[in-house]
Design a protein around this motif. Structure first.
Motif, short mmCIF file in Angstrom:
data_model
loop_
_atom_site.label_atom_id
_atom_site.label_comp_id
_atom_site.label_asym_id
_atom_site.label_seq_id
_atom_site.Cartn_x
_atom_site.Cartn_y
_atom_site.Cartn_z
N PRO A 85 43.38 9.17 -6.09
CA PRO A 85 42.63 9.13 -5.19
C PRO A 85 41.19 8.59 -5.77
O PRO A 85 40.87 8.45 -6.47
CB PRO A 85 42.26 10.64 -4.98
N LEU A 87 38.14 9.34 -5.00
CA LEU A 87 36.95 10.28 -5.05
C LEU A 87 37.41 11.51 -5.99
O LEU A 87 38.51 11.88 -5.98
CB LEU A 87 36.73 11.00 -3.52
N GLN A 94 29.44 11.83 -2.01
CA GLN A 94 30.38 10.72 -1.14
C GLN A 94 31.38 11.75 -0.74
O GLN A 94 31.98 12.72 -0.94
CB GLN A 94 31.00 9.80 -1.90
N HIS A 95 31.86 11.32 0.77
CA HIS A 95 33.20 12.14 1.16
C HIS A 95 33.74 11.23 2.22
O HIS A 95 33.34 10.16 2.49
CB HIS A 95 32.56 13.31 2.10
N TYR A 96 35.19 11.66 2.31
CA TYR A 96 36.02 10.79 3.10
C TYR A 96 35.70 11.12 4.36
O TYR A 96 35.37 12.25 4.95
CB TYR A 96 37.63 11.24 3.12
N TYR A 97 35.76 9.92 5.29
CA TYR A 97 35.29 9.89 6.69
C TYR A 97 36.56 9.72 7.47
O TYR A 97 36.77 10.21 8.59
CB TYR A 97 34.32 8.58 7.02
N ARG A 98 37.53 9.08 6.90
CA ARG A 98 38.79 8.88 7.31
C ARG A 98 39.90 8.58 6.20
O ARG A 98 39.47 7.97 5.11
CB ARG A 98 38.68 7.45 8.31
N ARG A 99 41.04 8.94 6.20
CA ARG A 99 41.82 8.93 5.10
C ARG A 99 43.31 8.66 5.61
O ARG A 99 43.87 9.73 6.11
CB ARG A 99 41.79 9.91 4.19
N SER A 103 47.86 8.16 -1.84
CA SER A 103 47.50 8.48 -3.26
C SER A 103 48.25 9.45 -4.13
O SER A 103 48.81 10.33 -3.43
CB SER A 103 45.59 8.79 -3.32
N ASP B 28 41.14 4.03 4.08
CA ASP B 28 40.32 4.99 3.81
C ASP B 28 38.67 4.68 4.15
O ASP B 28 38.35 3.39 3.71
CB ASP B 28 40.39 5.39 2.49
N LEU B 30 34.99 5.89 3.24
CA LEU B 30 34.30 6.89 2.27
C LEU B 30 32.57 6.60 2.70
O LEU B 30 32.15 5.50 2.97
CB LEU B 30 34.28 6.51 1.02
#
Lengths: 150, 129
Positions: A85, A87, A94-99, A103, B28, B30
């Protein structure tokens, strides 16, 4: 024109953006979904045959090289690897905005036919595609037979 | 060449088999206080066959696969039957489309888009008394 003067620049920009986003939403409906999208098998695999060999193409972008393994047992070709992954949970800010990407660890196996030359296997990872070539048994390869003239 | 391999079981009526329809690569996104990073899976695409462009705040990511297939290849199982990837996004006003950086490595595209300076998070020093 009345509308244009009534609505400010910002409002018009918002409508333009809405229109663009609807178009991009249509992109999805008019495209072909690919591997890695949740619910689908990762990685996607193509299998083909040439006169000399069997060819397996594994579409796996950004796999850690050390984790990638290809093995053959009882004519079953096993392909394993891992994609970390992006992160770490410890990473700050930091964060996922879209995934959407896959992974984690993956493995796929491909059953090959009996008559292969298990000693002649090559595997090559380039541009995110793993290509495995397994030579056919010499008895299965086409041979040209010379015609003798009397 | 838009057709990679002809599917073995071909349904000509299905929209899936419209050969001009592109692949929709998974991504993805981030986010951090300085900007956003897009990660896009485009296996088979090298940097030369990749286009990253911004026009009118629309970011277009497009790539073409180049695989060396043997000429006499006979397909048996085909999950990927085309070579053209396409994906578009509308960027937020907050993002600086002039400062986009893209890097392609092993079929994985990374696009970094920083925030415009006025939208970046600022630390406000606190005075303790």
């Amino acid at each position: 024109m009345i509308l244009n003067s009534l609505l400010g620049e910002q409002v018009r920009a918002s409508f333009q953006r809405l229109q663009q986003e609807v178009e991009q939403w249509q992109d999805r409906a008019q495209s072909v979904d690919t591997y890695g999208v949740s619910g689908e098998t990762f990685p996607a695999v193509n299998i083909g045959e040439s006169a000399e060999a069997w060819h397996v193409y594994v579409f796996a972008a950004g796999v850690e090289r050390e984790s990638l393994q290809v093995s053959l047992q009882n004519n079953a070709l096993l392909i394993e690897g891992q994609r970390k992954p992006l992160l770490n949970t410890e990473e700050q800010g930091q964060h996922y905005y879209r995934r959407e990407r896959f992974s984690g660890a993956f493995r796929r196996s491909v059953q090959l036919p009996d008559r292969i030359d298990a000693e002649q296997i090559t595997a090559r990872y380039q541009d995110g595609v793993l290509t495995v070539t397994v030579a056919k048994d010499p008895s299965m390869r086409p041979r040209r037979i010379a015609v003798e003239s009397a | 060449m838009s057709q990679l391999m002809t599917p073995a079981n071909h349904f000509p009526m299905s929209p899936l088999y419209r050969t001009d329809a592109p692949l929709y690569p998974p991504i993805d996104v981030l986010e951090d206080s300085e900007g956003v990073t897009l990660m896009v899976d485009m296996p088979g695409v090298d940097a030369d066959r990749l286009t990253v462009q911004v026009s009118d705040q629309v970011l277009t990511l497009e790539g073409h696969m180049a695989l060396n297939l043997p000429e006499d290849l006979k397909p048996h199982y085909v999950a990927v039957d085309r070579t053209h990837y396409l994906r578009r996004f509308t960027l937020s006003e907050e993002l600086d489309s002039e400062a986009i950086e893209a890097k392609m490595q092993e079929g994985l595209l990374a696009v970094r888009i920083p925030r415009k300076a006025k939208y970046k998070a600022r630390q406000v020093p606190i005075q303790f008394e």
